[in-house]
Structures are given as structure tokens and as C-alpha cells.
Design a protein around this motif. Structure first.
Motif, PDB file in Angstrom:
ATOM      1  N   PRO A  10       0.783  -1.224   0.000  1.00 35.86           N
ATOM      2  CA  PRO A  10       0.000   0.000   0.000  1.00 35.86           C
ATOM      3  C   PRO A  10       0.822   1.285   0.000  1.00 35.86           C
ATOM      4  O   PRO A  10       1.889   1.357   0.603  1.00 35.86           O
ATOM      5  N   LEU A  12       2.592   2.645  -2.129  1.00 32.73           N
ATOM      6  CA  LEU A  12       3.790   2.762  -2.967  1.00 32.73           C
ATOM      7  C   LEU A  12       3.445   3.309  -4.353  1.00 32.73           C
ATOM      8  O   LEU A  12       4.324   3.781  -5.075  1.00 32.73           O
ATOM      9  N   ARG A  18       5.131  11.147  -2.399  1.00 27.12           N
ATOM     10  CA  ARG A  18       4.900  10.801  -0.995  1.00 27.12           C
ATOM     11  C   ARG A  18       6.193  10.925  -0.189  1.00 27.12           C
ATOM     12  O   ARG A  18       7.155  10.208  -0.462  1.00 27.12           O
ATOM     13  N   ALA A  76       5.354  -2.870   2.236  1.00 24.75           N
ATOM     14  CA  ALA A  76       5.066  -1.545   2.812  1.00 24.75           C
ATOM     15  C   ALA A  76       4.487  -1.711   4.226  1.00 24.75           C
ATOM     16  O   ALA A  76       5.006  -2.514   4.997  1.00 24.75           O
ATOM     17  N   HIS A  80       4.567  -4.741   8.654  1.00 26.93           N
ATOM     18  CA  HIS A  80       4.578  -4.614  10.114  1.00 26.93           C
ATOM     19  C   HIS A  80       3.315  -5.139  10.778  1.00 26.93           C
ATOM     20  O   HIS A  80       3.213  -5.137  11.997  1.00 26.93           O
ATOM     21  N   LEU A 101      12.448   0.844   0.674  1.00 24.67           N
ATOM     22  CA  LEU A 101      13.190   2.017   0.187  1.00 24.67           C
ATOM     23  C   LEU A 101      13.918   2.699   1.344  1.00 24.67           C
ATOM     24  O   LEU A 101      15.092   3.063   1.241  1.00 24.67           O
ATOM     25  N   ARG A 107      13.588   4.410  11.986  1.00 22.32           N
ATOM     26  CA  ARG A 107      12.345   5.168  12.072  1.00 22.32           C
ATOM     27  C   ARG A 107      11.550   4.786  13.341  1.00 22.32           C
ATOM     28  O   ARG A 107      12.149   4.348  14.311  1.00 22.32           O
ATOM     29  N   ARG A 111       8.042   0.099  13.176  1.00 23.76           N
ATOM     30  CA  ARG A 111       8.532  -0.363  11.865  1.00 23.76           C
ATOM     31  C   ARG A 111       9.670  -1.386  12.006  1.00 23.76           C
ATOM     32  O   ARG A 111      10.103  -1.980  11.026  1.00 23.76           O
TER      33      ARG A 111
HETATM   34  C1  DQA Z   1       8.411   0.959   3.325  1.00 24.16           C
HETATM   35  C2  DQA Z   1       8.621   1.131   4.834  1.00 24.16           C
HETATM   36  C3  DQA Z   1       7.320   0.897   5.591  1.00 24.16           C
HETATM   37  O1  DQA Z   1       7.533   1.081   6.985  1.00 24.16           O
HETATM   38  C4  DQA Z   1       6.250   1.872   5.148  1.00 24.16           C
HETATM   39  O2  DQA Z   1       5.032   1.572   5.777  1.00 24.16           O
HETATM   40  C5  DQA Z   1       6.099   1.925   3.667  1.00 24.16           C
HETATM   41  C6  DQA Z   1       7.280   1.810   2.809  1.00 24.16           C
HETATM   42  C7  DQA Z   1       9.670   1.339   2.533  1.00 24.16           C
HETATM   43  O3  DQA Z   1       9.757   0.948   1.373  1.00 24.16           O
HETATM   44  O4  DQA Z   1      10.534   2.051   3.047  1.00 24.16           O
HETATM   45  O5  DQA Z   1       5.011   2.162   3.165  1.00 24.16           O
HETATM   46  O6  DQA Z   1       8.132  -0.412   3.069  1.00 24.16           O
END
Ligand code: DQA
Length: 154
Positions: A10, A12, A18, A76, A80, A101, A107, A111
Motif C-alpha cells: 500500500p 507505494l 509521498r 510496505a 509490520h 526504500l 524510524r 517499523r
Molecule cells: C516501506 C517502509 C514501511 O515502513 C512503510 O510503511 C512503507 C514503505 C519502505 O519501502 O521504506 O510504506 O516499506
């Protein structure tokens, strides 16, 4: 030529605009193009998809069971939270590489937990869109070292 599913979770689809200070300025389409280019170079057939829906992500992982030799996944936020994603990944017997990414460990605390990592060969995070290329290079090497005899190879 082995097929590799590159699945994205989600939000992305919003890459590029973003929180670019966290996720960079590449759009998802640019990342997809980079993956296809890397796939051509490495001899991998790339299926690149993004969804905002947990159920659809689970369905695509199940589809990979019959069709893909390996999986690269940036789940994404579902990384978590999703036991459903973990359970689907457990049913996939090929190598799985987890990509982010950003570096989730730098963070918020929530996460740091990943439901994908327990079933991943490895995790690539913190290198922006470059992480997808690194993940595909890892996959190509794993598939070279561990050739499979199933139809997934063909
Ligand atoms: C992410 C990191 C996740 O914590 C976040 O919720 C995302 C993107 C990343 O690519 O850095 O949506 O997966």
C-alpha cells in the motif's frame, strides 16, 4: 527464463510525491522500468505489481506459488502488521527477498517488526529504488547457486 514476481504493497503507488525526503523522488513506474531493465540484463522475467489491498497482495503471493521462481516483496505497511502475508509467503517455496526504500530501523519503533523477514533470504533496506536492483541481483545469484528443477524455471 525464471519468472520473478516483484510485489509492492500500500501507498507505494504514491512514490515520487509521498514523503520524498524518506522515500526519494523515483516514481513506482520508474522503479518498475528499472526492474524490467535489470531483469533483461540478468535473464529474469519480471512481473511487477502494486496493490493497496492486503487481500490482493495475498492472492498474488498465492499466484506466485505456481508461476514464480522467486519473490521480491516490499509489503510496505503490511510488513509490520500482516500475519496473512506471512502465512501466504510460508506457502511459497522459492527464495524471497524483502525490500524497503527507507531503513525502517531508523524510524518509528513499530517499523522494526517485520512479518516478512522470518521467511526472507535477506532484507535490503535504506537504499531507495536501488534496493530493487540489488534484490534482483541477489535473486539471480541465489537461483544460479540453487537451480530448481520445477516448471518455475522454464
Ligand atoms: C516501506 C517502509 C514501511 O515502513 C512503510 O510503511 C512503507 C514503505 C519502505 O519501502 O521504506 O510504506 O516499506
Amino acid at each position: 527464463m525464471p519468472t520473478v514476481f516483484v510485489l509492492n504493497g500500500p501507498n507505494l503507488n504514491l512514490l515520487g510525491t509521498r514523503e520524498p525526503e524518506i522515500y526519494g523522488r523515483l516514481t513506482l513506474e520508474e522503479i518498475a522500468a528499472g526492474c524490467r531493465e535489470t531483469g533483461r540484463r540478468l535473464g529474469l522475467d519480471i512481473v511487477f505489481r502494486q496493490t493497496n489491498s492486503e487481500g490482493e497482495l495475498v492472492t498474488w503471493i498465492q499466484e506466485a506459488i505456481g508461476e514464480a521462481a522467486a519473490l521480491v516483496i516490499n509489503a510496505a505497511a503490511y510488513t509490520h502488521t500482516s500475519v496473512a502475508v506471512l502465512d501466504a509467503l510460508r506457502a511459497f517455496s522459492g527464495p524471497i527477498v524483502e525490500v524497503h526504500l527507507s531503513n525502517p530501523h531508523r524510524r518509528e519503533g513499530f517499523r522494526a517488526r517485520s512479518y516478512v523477514s522470518p521467511v526472507a533470504e535477506g532484507v535490503i533496506c535504506g537504499f531507495g529504488g536501488t534496493g530493487y536492483r540489488l534484490a534482483l541481483e541477489a535473486v539471480a545469484e541465489i537461483l544460479r547457486d540453487r537451480p530448481r528443477t520445477s516448471h518455475r524455471e522454464t
